[in-house]
Design an enzyme around this catalytic site. Structure first.
Site, short mmCIF file in Angstrom:
data_model
loop_
_atom_site.label_atom_id
_atom_site.label_comp_id
_atom_site.label_asym_id
_atom_site.label_seq_id
_atom_site.Cartn_x
_atom_site.Cartn_y
_atom_site.Cartn_z
N ASP A 47 4.86 0.74 11.92
CA ASP A 47 3.62 0.12 11.42
C ASP A 47 3.46 -1.33 11.87
OD1 ASP A 47 3.52 1.81 8.18
OD2 ASP A 47 3.13 2.47 10.23
N CYS A 84 -5.39 12.89 12.95
CA CYS A 84 -5.08 11.46 12.82
C CYS A 84 -5.29 10.84 14.20
CB CYS A 84 -3.63 11.30 12.37
SG CYS A 84 -3.12 9.59 12.40
N LYS A 126 0.85 -1.20 0.00
CA LYS A 126 0.00 0.00 0.00
C LYS A 126 0.89 1.25 0.00
CE LYS A 126 -1.71 1.54 4.08
NZ LYS A 126 -1.39 2.94 4.42
N ASN A 127 1.88 1.27 0.89
CA ASN A 127 2.64 2.50 1.08
C ASN A 127 3.65 2.77 -0.02
OD1 ASN A 127 1.11 2.97 3.28
ND2 ASN A 127 2.67 2.40 4.78
N ARG A 141 0.16 14.81 12.98
CA ARG A 141 1.00 14.37 11.85
C ARG A 141 1.17 15.58 10.95
NH1 ARG A 141 -1.18 8.81 9.65
NH2 ARG A 141 0.73 8.85 8.42
C1 EPZ Z 1 4.27 6.95 6.17
O1 EPZ Z 1 3.52 8.02 6.72
C2 EPZ Z 1 3.34 5.75 6.16
N1 EPZ Z 1 2.18 6.04 5.33
C3 EPZ Z 1 2.88 5.42 7.58
O2 EPZ Z 1 2.12 4.23 7.51
C4 EPZ Z 1 4.12 5.15 8.44
O3 EPZ Z 1 3.71 4.92 9.77
C5 EPZ Z 1 5.06 6.36 8.38
O4 EPZ Z 1 5.41 6.65 7.01
C6 EPZ Z 1 6.36 6.11 9.15
O5 EPZ Z 1 7.03 5.03 8.61
C7 EPZ Z 1 2.31 5.97 3.99
O6 EPZ Z 1 3.38 5.67 3.48
C8 EPZ Z 1 1.08 6.25 3.18
P1 EPZ Z 1 6.48 10.27 8.04
P2 EPZ Z 1 4.10 9.53 6.66
O7 EPZ Z 1 6.41 11.55 7.30
O8 EPZ Z 1 4.86 9.71 5.42
C9 EPZ Z 1 6.92 13.53 11.44
C10 EPZ Z 1 0.27 2.85 7.81
O9 EPZ Z 1 -0.10 2.31 8.86
N2 EPZ Z 1 6.66 14.50 10.38
O10 EPZ Z 1 7.59 9.32 7.74
O11 EPZ Z 1 2.99 10.46 6.98
C11 EPZ Z 1 5.69 12.68 11.75
O12 EPZ Z 1 4.85 13.34 12.68
C12 EPZ Z 1 0.72 4.29 7.84
O13 EPZ Z 1 0.36 2.27 6.69
C13 EPZ Z 1 6.81 15.87 10.66
O14 EPZ Z 1 7.14 16.25 11.77
O15 EPZ Z 1 5.10 9.48 7.90
C14 EPZ Z 1 6.31 11.43 12.32
O16 EPZ Z 1 6.60 11.63 13.69
C15 EPZ Z 1 0.44 4.96 9.16
N3 EPZ Z 1 6.58 16.76 9.66
C16 EPZ Z 1 7.62 11.30 11.56
O17 EPZ Z 1 7.87 12.59 10.97
C17 EPZ Z 1 6.24 16.37 8.39
O18 EPZ Z 1 6.08 17.25 7.51
C18 EPZ Z 1 7.59 10.28 10.43
O19 EPZ Z 1 6.46 10.60 9.61
C19 EPZ Z 1 6.09 14.99 8.13
C20 EPZ Z 1 6.32 14.08 9.13
#
Ligand code: EPZ
Length: 423
Positions: free
Chosen positions: A307, A117, A22-23, A122
């Site tokens: 995840d 969320c 999916k991701n 997020r």
């Molecule tokens: C991706 O989300 C995945 N989703 C998530 O999977 C997964 O948990 C996450 O990466 C971490 O591996 C998809 O790929 C569609 P991040 P994403 O940006 O990209 C912070 C599932 O269950 N952050 O890597 O949104 C954020 O708060 C889902 O399939 C900022 O601070 O995650 C987090 O603490 C849930 N500012 C960390 O970075 C930003 O602009 C990692 O988030 C972006 C993120």
């Protein structure tokens, strides 16, 4: 509304083939917006609610798609609408992935700010920082991100992420391939889903160095073409199915996987007492007589993935001893714990760490899903709980698991999907 009714106490054993990721699908689908030339053919795209939601967003932007079996065909030739509406973005945060490609191709994009969320804030500040580093002017008004590229073109630049972000790295990559000049990205996310996006963009005609690492260099201004592409497997679905075998004392082989991408998770299954055997594209897990408590800390790849955190907590309720499960990515991703405790688990939360006391016999009752991986952990617990467990609001589960009850029933589970009404 749907619920899953699970009769616990049956072993999950046999063999199954993993679905497509999916991701990885979501950024790949977004990347098709980068060129209006011809039609993309994407294979091994899972049939999930999130994929359907994303294709609805692409239709809204003017793209045309067909989805048969697990093959998604997309043409972005007629894309001209540059606005991603709240109703669709709020359904799925990953809709933010259209920002980079739309801005890069059209010089303008309006994307609704994503909603809240279930497991805490997020933010998307890193996505916006990356676009600004490529020259974009960004304003936020009436709940929308309005991004424009001066003279319609982004300029290559250096993006240094203070923390690892999968989504922001994906957006930066998709914007950089059409920017003028070279872009470098430091502290890029190195998740397999981003590695797959790099491979996809390179196959489209982009020049990207450092694929699979945290330091990427992208030559901009390339000509991109539509391609046929085979998506990577879903490592989180695979990990969840392995946990289903382990929690029920079963033996499971998963085919169509790349074990290398699951090293951190497989290592933890071994620490917990499972035996793991791998070939080039399969993993076989054999359960131990007794599971052993095993600590994990969820961090960016290649560490143990956030995840899989909820699923691991469910598994550790059956392990001998106390397990400490820490999430350094999402500090509040523990909504599954009160529900697991209703099934009889004994889990405490201390800040971003769960302390799981095991083994605890679980007994079935009604439990509520709150988010995608939380609902997966409740299904795992239901598989081992005495009696009947009803997992409510499985629309959360359907976002990220393709026919999960069909797969688990083919491996020995007794799960039925039933309609119900909420008061
Ligand atoms: C991706 O989300 C995945 N989703 C998530 O999977 C997964 O948990 C996450 O990466 C971490 O591996 C998809 O790929 C569609 P991040 P994403 O940006 O990209 C912070 C599932 O269950 N952050 O890597 O949104 C954020 O708060 C889902 O399939 C900022 O601070 O995650 C987090 O603490 C849930 N500012 C960390 O970075 C930003 O602009 C990692 O988030 C972006 C993120």
């Amino acid at each position: 509304m749907d619920k899953l009714v699970i009769r616990g106490g049956r072993r999950i054993s046999g063999s199954i083939t993993a679905s497509g990721s999916k991701n990885a699908s979501l950024p790949i689908i977004a990347a098709t917006l980068l060129t209006g030339e011809s039609t993309f053919t994407l294979h091994q795209i899972p049939d999930l609610v999130d994929i359907t939601t994303f294709t609805h967003l692409l239709h809204h932007l003017g793209a045309e798609t067909t989805f048969e079996g697990n093959t998604l065909k997309i043409s972005s030739k007629n894309v001209e609408n540059i606005q991603a509406p709240y109703e669709l973005v709020n359904k799925m945060r990953a809709s933010i992935y259209v920002l980079g490609p739309m801005l890069a191709r059209f010089g303008h994009a309006r994307v609704s700010l994503p909603g809240g969320c279930a497991f805490g804030p997020r933010p998307i500040d890193l996505h916006l920082m990356a676009m600004e580093k490529l020259g974009a002017k960004i304003t936020i008004e009436t709940g929308f991100i309005d991004a424009t590229a001066p003279n319609g073109k982004l300029q290559g630049g250096h993006i240094d992420f203070p923390i690892s972000s999968v989504g922001a790295t994906g957006n930066a990559l998709m914007a950089a391939v059409l920017a003028e000049g070279t872009t470098t990205i430091s502290n890029a996310a190195a998740e397999p889903e981003i590695e797959t996006l790099c491979k996809f963009l390179i196959a489209m005609g982009a020049t990207i160095r450092g694929t699979g690492t945290t330091e990427l260099e992208i030559e901009g201004g390339c000509t991109l073409k539509a391609i046929e592409f085979y998506n990577v497997f879903d490592r989180i679905e695979a990990g969840t199915l392995l946990a289903a075998a382990a929690i029920t004392g079963g033996d499971l082989t998963i085919n169509g996987v790349e074990p290398e991408q699951m090293k951190a998770v497989l290592k933890k299954f071994v620490h917990a007492g499972c035996s793991i055997a791998t070939t080039e594209n399969s993993i076989t897990l054999k359960s131990p007589e007794k599971l052993v408590s095993t600590d994990v800390t969820a961090k960016p790849y290649p560490s143990f993935p956030t995840d899989m955190q909820a699923q691991w907590i469910a598994l550790m309720t059956q392990a001998e001893g106390t397990s400490h499960v820490t999430d350094k990515v999402y500090h509040e991703r523990f909504n599954h714990i009160p529900e697991l405790n209703r099934l009889g688990a004994h889990i405490e939360i201390h800040k971003n760490q769960a302390v799981v006391h095991g083994p605890q016999p679980l007994s079935g009752t009604k439990v509520m899903s709150t988010d995608l991986r939380a609902s997966a952990s409740l299904v795992l617990a239901g598989l081992v709980a005495e009696g009947i467990t009803e997992v409510l609001r499985v629309y959360h589960l359907d976002r990220g698991y393709e026919k999960i009850e069909t797969k688990l029933n083919s491996l020995g589970a007794d799960i039925s999907r039933e309609k119900y009404n909420e008061f």
